[in-house]
Design a protein around this motif. Structure first.
Motif, short mmCIF file in Angstrom:
data_model
loop_
_atom_site.label_atom_id
_atom_site.label_comp_id
_atom_site.label_asym_id
_atom_site.label_seq_id
_atom_site.Cartn_x
_atom_site.Cartn_y
_atom_site.Cartn_z
N ALA A 61 0.85 -1.18 0.00
CA ALA A 61 0.00 0.00 0.00
C ALA A 61 0.89 1.24 0.00
CB ALA A 61 -0.89 0.00 1.24
N ASP A 62 0.43 2.30 -0.62
CA ASP A 62 1.23 3.52 -0.70
C ASP A 62 1.62 4.03 0.69
OD1 ASP A 62 -0.51 4.93 -3.59
OD2 ASP A 62 1.12 3.49 -3.44
N SER A 63 0.76 3.83 1.65
CA SER A 63 1.00 4.36 3.00
C SER A 63 2.17 3.69 3.72
CB SER A 63 -0.26 4.22 3.84
OG SER A 63 -0.66 2.87 3.93
N VAL A 64 2.60 2.53 3.23
CA VAL A 64 3.68 1.82 3.93
C VAL A 64 4.92 1.60 3.07
CG1 VAL A 64 1.95 0.63 5.34
CG2 VAL A 64 2.94 -0.54 3.36
N LYS A 65 4.86 2.02 1.82
CA LYS A 65 6.00 1.83 0.93
C LYS A 65 7.24 2.51 1.50
CE LYS A 65 3.71 1.23 -3.55
NZ LYS A 65 3.35 1.86 -4.82
N GLY A 66 8.35 1.79 1.44
CA GLY A 66 9.60 2.34 1.94
C GLY A 66 9.79 2.15 3.44
N ARG A 67 8.75 1.72 4.14
CA ARG A 67 8.84 1.50 5.59
C ARG A 67 8.64 0.03 5.96
NH1 ARG A 67 5.20 3.65 8.90
NH2 ARG A 67 3.49 3.68 7.38
N PHE A 68 7.77 -0.66 5.25
CA PHE A 68 7.45 -2.06 5.55
C PHE A 68 8.08 -2.95 4.49
CE2 PHE A 68 3.14 -1.40 7.94
CZ PHE A 68 3.77 -0.48 8.78
N THR A 69 8.48 -4.14 4.92
CA THR A 69 9.02 -5.14 4.01
C THR A 69 8.39 -6.49 4.30
OG1 THR A 69 11.15 -3.98 3.91
CG2 THR A 69 11.10 -6.25 3.14
N ILE A 70 7.81 -7.10 3.28
CA ILE A 70 7.22 -8.42 3.43
C ILE A 70 8.19 -9.46 2.90
CG2 ILE A 70 6.04 -8.38 1.19
CD1 ILE A 70 3.66 -9.80 2.56
N SER A 71 8.23 -10.60 3.56
CA SER A 71 9.09 -11.70 3.11
C SER A 71 8.42 -13.01 3.50
CB SER A 71 10.48 -11.58 3.72
OG SER A 71 10.42 -11.66 5.14
N SER A 72 8.93 -14.09 2.93
CA SER A 72 8.35 -15.38 3.26
C SER A 72 9.42 -16.44 3.33
CB SER A 72 7.28 -15.78 2.23
OG SER A 72 7.88 -16.03 0.97
N ASP A 73 9.15 -17.44 4.13
CA ASP A 73 9.99 -18.63 4.21
C ASP A 73 9.08 -19.79 3.83
OD1 ASP A 73 11.41 -20.90 4.92
OD2 ASP A 73 12.32 -19.97 6.68
N ASN A 74 9.12 -20.18 2.57
CA ASN A 74 8.18 -21.19 2.09
C ASN A 74 8.40 -22.55 2.76
OD1 ASN A 74 7.23 -19.19 0.46
ND2 ASN A 74 7.73 -20.19 -1.47
N ALA A 75 9.63 -22.82 3.16
CA ALA A 75 9.91 -24.09 3.84
C ALA A 75 9.20 -24.16 5.19
CB ALA A 75 11.41 -24.25 4.02
N LYS A 76 8.97 -23.01 5.79
CA LYS A 76 8.30 -22.95 7.09
C LYS A 76 6.85 -22.51 6.98
CE LYS A 76 12.50 -21.89 9.74
NZ LYS A 76 13.14 -20.93 10.66
#
Length: 124
Positions: A61-76
């Motif tokens: 979302a524009d409101s969180v760009k540059g501040r939030f980072t999403i990531s995933s660990d598919n194995a978990k």
């Protein structure tokens, strides 16, 4: 049975950081979008960030760009949301949800399954 367990919320001062986790089970993590959504008091739930388990593409979302980072660990089967430079307006209950649609539309999607959410409170 689809199950989502969010954790990592808490109380933090403005400018601080939190890392949310979403442990998912009951569905295939091979080709799905996982989204973080939030709902503040008196407001509708909104999409914050999404990630494609297939190719790792991310959306914010524009409101969180540059501040939030999403990531995933598919194995978990776990998705994370690193939140930096938090603002009082980020205060909300944060939920994760699988979206069985292309990740590009995840932020606006109506998810079918939800976790219990984790409270994030940012003080001024």
């Amino acid at each position: 049975e689809v199950r989502l367990v969010e954790s990592g919320g808490g109380l933090v001062q403005a400018g601080g950081s939190l890392r949310l986790s979403c442990a998912a089970s009951g569905f295939s993590f091979d080709d799905v979008a996982i989204g973080w959504f939030r709902q503040a008091p008196g407001k509708e739930r909104e999409g914050v960030s999404c990630i494609s388990s297939r190719d790792g593409s991310t959306y914010y979302a524009d409101s969180v760009k540059g501040r939030f980072t999403i990531s995933s660990d598919n194995a978990k089967n776990t998705v994370y949301l690193q939140m930096n430079s938090l603002k009082p307006e980020d205060t909300a209950v944060y939920y994760c949800a699988p979206v069985f649609l292309p990740a590009i539309v995840c932020l606006e999607a109506r998810a079918e399954y939800w976790g219990q959410g984790t409270q994030v409170t940012v003080s001024p």
